[in-house]
Scaffold this motif. Structure first.
Motif, PDB file in Angstrom:
ATOM      1  N   PRO A  95      99.852  57.559 -26.483  1.00 13.29           N
ATOM      2  CA  PRO A  95      99.059  58.246 -27.512  1.00 13.29           C
ATOM      3  C   PRO A  95      99.812  59.435 -28.106  1.00 13.29           C
ATOM      4  N   LEU A  96      99.359  59.876 -29.285  1.00 10.41           N
ATOM      5  CA  LEU A  96      99.844  61.134 -29.852  1.00 10.41           C
ATOM      6  C   LEU A  96      99.274  62.274 -29.014  1.00 10.41           C
ATOM      7  N   GLU A  97      99.960  63.383 -29.057  1.00 10.02           N
ATOM      8  CA  GLU A  97      99.468  64.569 -28.360  1.00 10.02           C
ATOM      9  C   GLU A  97      98.102  64.932 -28.954  1.00 10.02           C
ATOM     10  N   SER A  98      97.122  65.225 -28.072  1.00 14.62           N
ATOM     11  CA  SER A  98      95.737  65.341 -28.550  1.00 14.62           C
ATOM     12  C   SER A  98      95.473  66.576 -29.411  1.00 14.62           C
ATOM     13  N   ILE A 137     105.035  59.781 -20.788  1.00 18.19           N
ATOM     14  CA  ILE A 137     105.435  60.663 -21.889  1.00 18.19           C
ATOM     15  C   ILE A 137     106.293  61.755 -21.276  1.00 18.19           C
ATOM     16  N   THR A 138     107.489  61.969 -21.833  1.00 16.73           N
ATOM     17  CA  THR A 138     108.391  62.981 -21.294  1.00 16.73           C
ATOM     18  C   THR A 138     107.953  64.372 -21.731  1.00 16.73           C
ATOM     19  N   GLN A 139     107.580  64.493 -23.012  1.00 14.07           N
ATOM     20  CA  GLN A 139     107.273  65.826 -23.561  1.00 14.07           C
ATOM     21  C   GLN A 139     106.385  65.699 -24.794  1.00 14.07           C
ATOM     22  N   ASN A 140     105.365  66.566 -24.867  1.00 14.62           N
ATOM     23  CA  ASN A 140     104.644  66.790 -26.119  1.00 14.62           C
ATOM     24  C   ASN A 140     105.121  68.137 -26.631  1.00 14.62           C
TER      25      ASN A 140
HETATM   26  C1  LIG Z   1     101.042  64.401 -23.806  1.00  9.10           C
HETATM   27  O1  LIG Z   1      99.818  64.251 -24.510  1.00  9.10           O
HETATM   28  C2  LIG Z   1      99.103  63.076 -24.142  1.00  9.10           C
HETATM   29  C3  LIG Z   1      97.899  62.962 -25.072  1.00  9.10           C
HETATM   30  O2  LIG Z   1      97.187  64.157 -25.119  1.00  9.10           O
HETATM   31  C4  LIG Z   1      98.703  63.182 -22.664  1.00  9.10           C
HETATM   32  O3  LIG Z   1      98.050  61.987 -22.286  1.00  9.10           O
HETATM   33  C5  LIG Z   1      99.948  63.358 -21.817  1.00  9.10           C
HETATM   34  O4  LIG Z   1      99.598  63.587 -20.478  1.00  9.10           O
HETATM   35  C6  LIG Z   1     100.776  64.537 -22.296  1.00  9.10           C
HETATM   36  N1  LIG Z   1     102.028  64.494 -21.558  1.00  9.10           N
HETATM   37  C7  LIG Z   1     102.773  65.577 -21.329  1.00  9.10           C
HETATM   38  C8  LIG Z   1     104.004  65.386 -20.527  1.00  9.10           C
HETATM   39  O5  LIG Z   1     102.457  66.661 -21.773  1.00  9.10           O
END
Ligand SMILES: *[C@@H]1O[C@H](CO)[C@@H](O)[C@H](O)[C@H]1NC(C)=O
Ligand SMILES: *[C@@H]1O[C@H](CO)[C@@H](O)[C@H](O)[C@H]1NC(C)=O
Ligand SMILES: *[C@@H]1O[C@H](CO)[C@@H](O)[C@H](O)[C@H]1NC(C)=O
Ligand SMILES: *[C@@H]1O[C@H](CO)[C@@H](O)[C@H](O)[C@H]1NC(C)=O
Ligand SMILES: *[C@@H]1O[C@H](CO)[C@@H](O)[C@H](O)[C@H]1NC(C)=O
Ligand SMILES: *[C@@H]1O[C@H](CO)[C@@H](O)[C@H](O)[C@H]1NC(C)=O
Ligand SMILES: *[C@@H]1O[C@H](CO)[C@@H](O)[C@H](O)[C@H]1NC(C)=O
Ligand SMILES: *[C@@H]1O[C@H](CO)[C@@H](O)[C@H](O)[C@H]1NC(C)=O
Ligand SMILES: *[C@@H]1O[C@H](CO)[C@@H](O)[C@H](O)[C@H]1NC(C)=O
Ligand SMILES: *[C@@H]1O[C@H](CO)[C@@H](O)[C@H](O)[C@H]1NC(C)=O
Ligand SMILES: *[C@@H]1O[C@H](CO)[C@@H](O)[C@H](O)[C@H]1NC(C)=O
Ligand SMILES: *[C@@H]1O[C@H](CO)[C@@H](O)[C@H](O)[C@H]1NC(C)=O
Length: 364
Positions: A95-98, A137-140
């Motif tokens: 997913p995209l970062e929320s 996901i590595t990084q948002n």
């Molecule tokens: C990135 O954002 C997604 C969606 O909000 C979340 O599911 C995920 O845990 C986050 N990952 C990191 C590494 O911040």
């Protein structure tokens, strides 16, 4: 010695390792990826497969080894396994970062260097760093200072720095890349040459010394030098119009810029906002040091291009490129004339499904 036609044909075919080439094409609003076949001897362009997918794909990118296809989709980034030249199967999405100001992913690219990290952005203020197998996901990350519309990304060839074109805020961002994890660190941001230029897409010359940026509203391509110490782009006032002289810039919006396979040429396109006007294709010759030598021509495309007119230089020869259209829904193959003074559409295929065609990637 007089060679027969057959002998000449055999001799020629031994120089061309493959006459048939394959592309994948994404769509803006229908759930399909199309596999196309282009024959560079007969110029036939055919639909090899209509692959139904879980979502639409405003941008697609092939991994360095062509075994993975990455997609920017509505509210997600997707990962497909490439089975062969005409088949992909859905594997996973993240997913995209929320917190992001946009829910629509718009661009995705991947590193050619281990660990082959994937970078996605929506047309918003955030981005996502994803491992090549989409296992997590590595990084948002968030673009600071209130950015609201980043549109394109490009990596240095050795993947040590990433550049982002900020369309809504007239900026170019530079990020340092952690070689081991692919994580990004914001190291600088530069204003576009002028307010309202709207940097949209960018590409780095394979020698890592020049960055070419599409200025969407200015309908220009701007050349930046990449500083050898800071690795940030530096502008020396070199830019070229992507419209013929005396054109009305307000009815056009530039789209895409990419370097040809052997870095002989730079291909760039604009679209028209009016369906009764064409977009334009422009090709530049490049110097050995990577800078622009000459603008070879500006020539009308077949249609306005709709929201597309995205140009993808071929992976097998410098004189071919694919161009996509959404005003009708088609893909064309364009070829430079022998003296590179102009280019023409040599093959065309309609793919009318209401959402095609976003961008094309060459498989082989
Ligand atoms: C990135 O954002 C997604 C969606 O909000 C979340 O599911 C995920 O845990 C986050 N990952 C990191 C590494 O911040
Ligand atoms: C995918 O992204 C990489 C990294 O930017 C780029 O070098 C490559 O040209 C892209 N490939 C395709 C087929 O779009
Ligand atoms: C590619 O894979 C598909 C799906 O497995 C198969 O139907 C097709 O025959 C394969 N094509 C080639 C050229 O191997
Ligand atoms: C997804 O791709 C990985 C390779 O990165 C593979 O091992 C796995 O089997 C694939 N899973 C599915 C569901 O296709
Ligand atoms: C998202 O918002 C939450 C709550 O404001 C904040 O704690 C978090 O750091 C934000 N995440 C990112 C990646 O900006
Ligand atoms: C990566 O490429 C840049 C630009 O060519 C160069 O300055 C830098 O030293 C390279 N870094 C590595 C680790 O190879
Ligand atoms: C670029 O042009 C601007 C405005 O004409 C001028 O002020 C500036 O000095 C120029 N910069 C370079 C590096 O030539
Ligand atoms: C295209 O249509 C627009 C709006 O209807 C009109 O203003 C413009 O003059 C037309 N352009 C051409 C080249 O006919
Ligand atoms: C790159 O090459 C061109 C053509 O030889 C030359 O005019 C230009 O000065 C060179 N640029 C640099 C930064 O050396
Ligand atoms: C690039 O140039 C090399 C050496 O001249 C040649 O062997 C190769 O076929 C060229 N590749 C393309 C894609 O034009
Ligand atoms: C270039 O080719 C296009 C067709 O692709 C044609 O419309 C145009 O007139 C040509 N331009 C010149 C300068 O010959
Ligand atoms: C691809 O298949 C879908 C589902 O059957 C269909 O709606 C669509 O029109 C097809 N696309 C083309 C270009 O034929």
């Amino acid at each position: 010695m007089i060679l027969s036609r057959v002998a000449v044909a055999l001799l020629l075919s031994s120089f061309c390792s493959a006459a048939v080439h394959h592309l994948f094409v994404g769509t803006f609003s229908t759930h399909a990826i199309y596999a196309l076949e282009f024959d560079d001897e007969t110029y036939s362009l055919t639909l090899a497969a209509n692959i139904t997918t879980p979502s639409e794909h405003p941008w697609i990118n092939l991994s360095h080894d062509r075994k993975s296809l990455y997609t920017a989709s509505d509210s997600a980034y997707g990962y497909f396994n490439v089975v062969n030249s005409t088949s992909v199967t859905y594997n996973a999405s993240v997913p995209l970062e929320s917190n992001c100001s946009s829910t629509r992913a718009i661009f995705i690219t991947s590193s050619k260097v281990e660990p082959y990290t994937v970078y996605g952005i929506p047309f918003g203020d955030c981005g996502t760093v994803i491992p090549a197998d989409f296992s997590s996901i590595t990084q948002n990350y968030t673009f600071t200072s209130g950015s609201s519309g980043v549109h394109g990304l490009a990596l240095l060839p050795n993947s040590t720095y990433l550049y982002a074109a900020d369309d809504s805020d007239d900026k170019i961002w530079t990020f340092g890349v952690d070689i081991a994890t692919g994580e990004l660190t914001d190291i600088g941001v530069l204003d576009a040459p002028a307010e309202g230029n709207n940097p949209r897409h960018l590409t780095v010359h394979p020698n890592g010394e020049y960055l070419f940026v599409i200025l969407e509203e200015a309908n220009e391509v701007a050349q930046y030098s990449i500083d050898g110490q800071t690795h940030q782009p530096v502008y020396f006032n070199v830019s070229y119009s992507l419209l013929p002289p005396d054109s009305d810039s307000s009815t056009h919006w530039a789209d895409e810029v990419q370097v040809s396979a052997n870095a002989t040429y730079l291909w760039a396109t604009t679209r028209s906002r009016e369906t009764n006007e064409t977009g334009y294709l422009s090709v530049f010759s490049l110097n050995g040091n990577g800078s622009i030598a000459n603008q070879l021509f500006v020539t009308p495309t077949t249609t306005s291009g709709g929201t597309s007119n995205a140009v993808s230089p071929a992976s097998f020869a410098d004189e071919f490129a694919a161009i996509t259209d959404t005003s009708v829904g088609f893909v064309e193959i364009w070829q430079l004339l022998d003296d590179a003074s102009n280019a023409t559409a040599v093959a065309h295929i309609d793919l009318v499904d209401g959402g095609c065609c976003a961008n094309a990637v060459w498989y082989d």
